[in-house]
Design an enzyme around this catalytic site. Structure first.
Site, PDB file in Angstrom:
ATOM      1  N   ARG A  16       0.832  -1.196   0.000  1.00  0.00           N
ATOM      2  CA  ARG A  16       0.000   0.000   0.000  1.00  0.00           C
ATOM      3  C   ARG A  16       0.867   1.247   0.000  1.00  0.00           C
ATOM      4  NH1 ARG A  16      -2.091   0.804   4.956  1.00  0.00           N
ATOM      5  NH2 ARG A  16      -2.101  -1.456   5.113  1.00  0.00           N
ATOM      6  N   SER A 104      -8.581   0.202  -0.199  1.00  0.00           N
ATOM      7  CA  SER A 104      -9.499  -0.083   0.899  1.00  0.00           C
ATOM      8  C   SER A 104     -10.138   1.208   1.418  1.00  0.00           C
ATOM      9  CB  SER A 104      -8.768  -0.836   2.013  1.00  0.00           C
ATOM     10  OG  SER A 104      -9.666  -1.207   3.027  1.00  0.00           O
ATOM     11  N   HIS A 105      -9.892   1.570   2.684  1.00  0.00           N
ATOM     12  CA  HIS A 105     -10.513   2.753   3.286  1.00  0.00           C
ATOM     13  C   HIS A 105      -9.509   3.899   3.426  1.00  0.00           C
ATOM     14  CE1 HIS A 105      -8.581   0.562   6.513  1.00  0.00           C
ATOM     15  NE2 HIS A 105      -8.477   1.699   7.172  1.00  0.00           N
ATOM     16  N   LYS A 114      -3.927  -6.406  -2.585  1.00  0.00           N
ATOM     17  CA  LYS A 114      -4.172  -7.538  -1.703  1.00  0.00           C
ATOM     18  C   LYS A 114      -4.001  -8.792  -2.556  1.00  0.00           C
ATOM     19  CE  LYS A 114      -7.337  -5.116   1.418  1.00  0.00           C
ATOM     20  NZ  LYS A 114      -8.728  -5.003   1.941  1.00  0.00           N
ATOM     21  N   ASP A 238     -16.971  -0.461   3.659  1.00  0.00           N
ATOM     22  CA  ASP A 238     -15.724   0.265   3.421  1.00  0.00           C
ATOM     23  C   ASP A 238     -15.469   0.347   1.918  1.00  0.00           C
ATOM     24  OD1 ASP A 238     -14.991  -2.380   2.983  1.00  0.00           O
ATOM     25  OD2 ASP A 238     -12.997  -2.126   3.839  1.00  0.00           O
ATOM     26  N   ASP A 240     -13.619  -1.022  -0.304  1.00  0.00           N
ATOM     27  CA  ASP A 240     -13.493  -2.164  -1.216  1.00  0.00           C
ATOM     28  C   ASP A 240     -14.427  -3.309  -0.863  1.00  0.00           C
ATOM     29  OD1 ASP A 240     -12.015  -2.836   1.091  1.00  0.00           O
ATOM     30  OD2 ASP A 240     -10.664  -4.137  -0.042  1.00  0.00           O
ATOM     31  N   ASP A 242     -14.967  -5.310   1.887  1.00  0.00           N
ATOM     32  CA  ASP A 242     -14.718  -6.503   2.693  1.00  0.00           C
ATOM     33  C   ASP A 242     -15.093  -6.312   4.160  1.00  0.00           C
ATOM     34  OD1 ASP A 242     -12.569  -4.938   3.466  1.00  0.00           O
ATOM     35  OD2 ASP A 242     -11.033  -6.237   2.583  1.00  0.00           O
ATOM     36  N   ARG A 243     -15.602  -5.108   4.526  1.00  0.00           N
ATOM     37  CA  ARG A 243     -16.016  -4.864   5.919  1.00  0.00           C
ATOM     38  C   ARG A 243     -17.429  -4.303   5.957  1.00  0.00           C
ATOM     39  NH1 ARG A 243     -13.109  -1.129   8.912  1.00  0.00           N
ATOM     40  NH2 ARG A 243     -12.317  -0.051   7.084  1.00  0.00           N
ATOM     41  N   THR A 302      -4.734 -10.373  15.647  1.00  0.00           N
ATOM     42  CA  THR A 302      -5.425  -9.516  14.691  1.00  0.00           C
ATOM     43  C   THR A 302      -4.758  -9.638  13.319  1.00  0.00           C
ATOM     44  OG1 THR A 302      -6.170  -7.936  16.350  1.00  0.00           O
ATOM     45  CG2 THR A 302      -5.859  -7.079  14.133  1.00  0.00           C
ATOM     46  N   HIS A 326     -13.923  -7.199   9.591  1.00  0.00           N
ATOM     47  CA  HIS A 326     -13.766  -8.356   8.696  1.00  0.00           C
ATOM     48  C   HIS A 326     -14.451  -9.558   9.333  1.00  0.00           C
ATOM     49  CE1 HIS A 326     -10.695  -6.483   6.076  1.00  0.00           C
ATOM     50  NE2 HIS A 326     -10.275  -5.895   7.189  1.00  0.00           N
TER      51      HIS A 326
END
Length: 460
Positions: A16, A104-105, A114, A238, A240, A242-243, A302, A326
């Site tokens: 990233r 993502s966010h 990813k 979010d 992308d 995934d959340r 995590t 997630h």
């Protein structure tokens, strides 16, 4: 080697960086060459690639594809999709390998990758090895093929073929101008919902609010829409997809560890004794809840890669979740994190009751803080401090000290957590207790341990 390659973009869970600065199209091409080479070593013939709604996505995706093909590995481009749809495509097309171009966010000028290879999410040492391979220019060469594929219809059919709502529901869906906006409203309408859309046009400038449902300020539009309309529940995603964020009719935010309670009870009804995995940031009420519902709780480090690995390692593990949002279903799904699918599973459960908010609000709750960040001056300083405190710190009246990921200190009436972030030089803290007085006592205990070790003011 060229100085365009920035080591700092190779993070613990993904790659990233800032577009045009630390992340360029040349870097994307090199990453493609490294991934294409790893694919050939693992006998993977094709990598599926996709991108979210960010403005830099098409250019980075094109460069990535060029790099992959230059190694003799084929590319299947599924275009602009949510991250879980890329994972789904990798399963559906039988490659079990893919790369998602997503920020993502993160803010609009960020983007990244990813990656999953032969069924394993790349993280930690595997990402470090990609960097070393690029530095050494250790690449295969060849001429890979390129084709496009639309995965959306198969994705919709897979979910609507399995998930059935007991009754039509009226919902608010806030996509924050992220890529889920192109798919979530369609999915939920096909499940029989009346959908009120908020910011579902995909716009990489994110003109309305940041696409991160972990922050309460980003859920205020959902709260207002629930207040003013007949919608029963609000879902937010979010950037992308995934959340998942969840809001009740009366404006209560149901944080992911409490969402996990609802999902766990549902999964355990059909699969008694199943193992349910959750990360160190989650409420301590989860363990008792899982046991009461005839399941086996397991606390984990995590990080989505650790969650997926734990699910794969245990046949009896059917569900996992993180405080960050997630959620990973292995029962009826594939074990990857998918906010849109989690939303569908939530609606399936809520459609069985007349008052979804009452069901959600009745889930066990405690007094808690959000994630608090203690910024450190230098990279690596956070890890060094946590390692030191794991070896030396003592806590007053602690029942248990869990050290699988930082220090999670369990008390009779609450817990405190401090862990080193794997993505930024901060220590992440979280506190929970039966009441405010207990919360303050636990925070005092942590202050006593932390204050002499850091120059910065503590965030609690």
């Amino acid at each position: 080697m060229k100085n365009t390659l920035s080591k700092e973009i190779f993070k613990a869970y993904d790659i990233r960086g800032i577009v045009g600065k630390t992340l360029t199209t040349e870097t994307a091409r090199l990453i493609g060459q490294a991934l294409g080479t790893v694919a050939r070593e693992k006998k993977v013939k094709a990598l599926v690639i996709g991108r979210d709604g960010r403005l830099s996505g098409p250019d980075l995706s094109h460069a990535l594809a060029e790099g992959i093909r230059a190694t003799g590995t084929d590319v299947v481009d599924v275009g602009r999709v949510a991250t879980p749809m890329l994972y789904f495509a990798a399963h559906e097309l039988g490659t079990y390998s893919g790369v998602m171009v997503t920020g993502s966010h993160n803010p609009p000028d960020y983007n990244g990758f990813k990656m999953v290879m032969a069924g394993d999410t790349l993280s930690g040492d595997a990402i470090e090895a990609l960097y070393q391979r690029i530095v050494a220019r250790d690449f295969e060469t060849g001429e890979g093929q390129y084709r496009t594929h639309d995965i959306s219809e198969a994705y919709f059919e897979r979910i609507t073929g399995d998930i059935k709502l007991e009754r039509p529901m009226s919902i608010v869906v806030d996509c924050g101008n992220g890529v889920p906006g192109a798919f979530a409203p369609i999915l939920y309408r096909r499940l029989g919902c009346r959908v009120r859309e908020l910011f579902c046009d995909v716009d990489g400038h994110f003109p309305n609010h940041h696409p991160d449902p972990a922050k309460p300020e980003n859920l205020q539009d959902v709260i207002q829409a629930l207040e003013k309309t007949d919608a029963e529940v609000g879902l937010a995603f979010d950037g992308d997809g995934d959340r998942l964020g969840v809001v009740t009719k009366d404006g209560n935010i149901i944080w992911p560890d409490r969402q996990l309670m609802l999902f766990a009870a549902d999964v355990l009804e059909r699969n008694p004794k199943a193992r349910i995995i959750y990360d160190v940031k989650c409420t301590r009420l989860l363990a008792d809840w899982i046991r009461e519902n005839n399941g086996t709780p397991e606390i984990s480090r995590t990080g989505h890669s650790f969650m997926k690995a734990a699910l794969k390692a245990h046949d009896d593990a059917l569900l996992a979740g993180e405080m960050s949002g997630h959620v990973f279903f292995k029962e009826r799904w594939y074990g990857f994190d998918d906010g849109m699918y989690a939303g569908a599973r939530l609606l399936e459960v809520l459609s069985r009751v007349d008052d979804p908010s009452a069901l959600l609000n009745a889930l066990p709750n405690a007094v808690s803080t959000p994630e608090l960040n203690l910024k450190m001056a230098h990279e690596g300083e956070n890890h060094a401090l946590i390692e030191k405190l794991q070896a030396t710190a003592s806590f007053t009246d602690a029942r248990d000290v869990i050290t699988i990921d930082g220090l999670r200190v369990e008390y009779a009436d609450g817990f405190g957590l401090m862990r080193a972030s794997n993505t930024t030089p901060v220590i992440v803290l979280r506190f929970e207790a039966d009441d405010q007085a207990a919360l303050e006592r636990i925070q005092d205990d942590f202050r006593r341990v932390l204050a002499p070790e850091v120059d910065a003011p503590l965030p609690f």
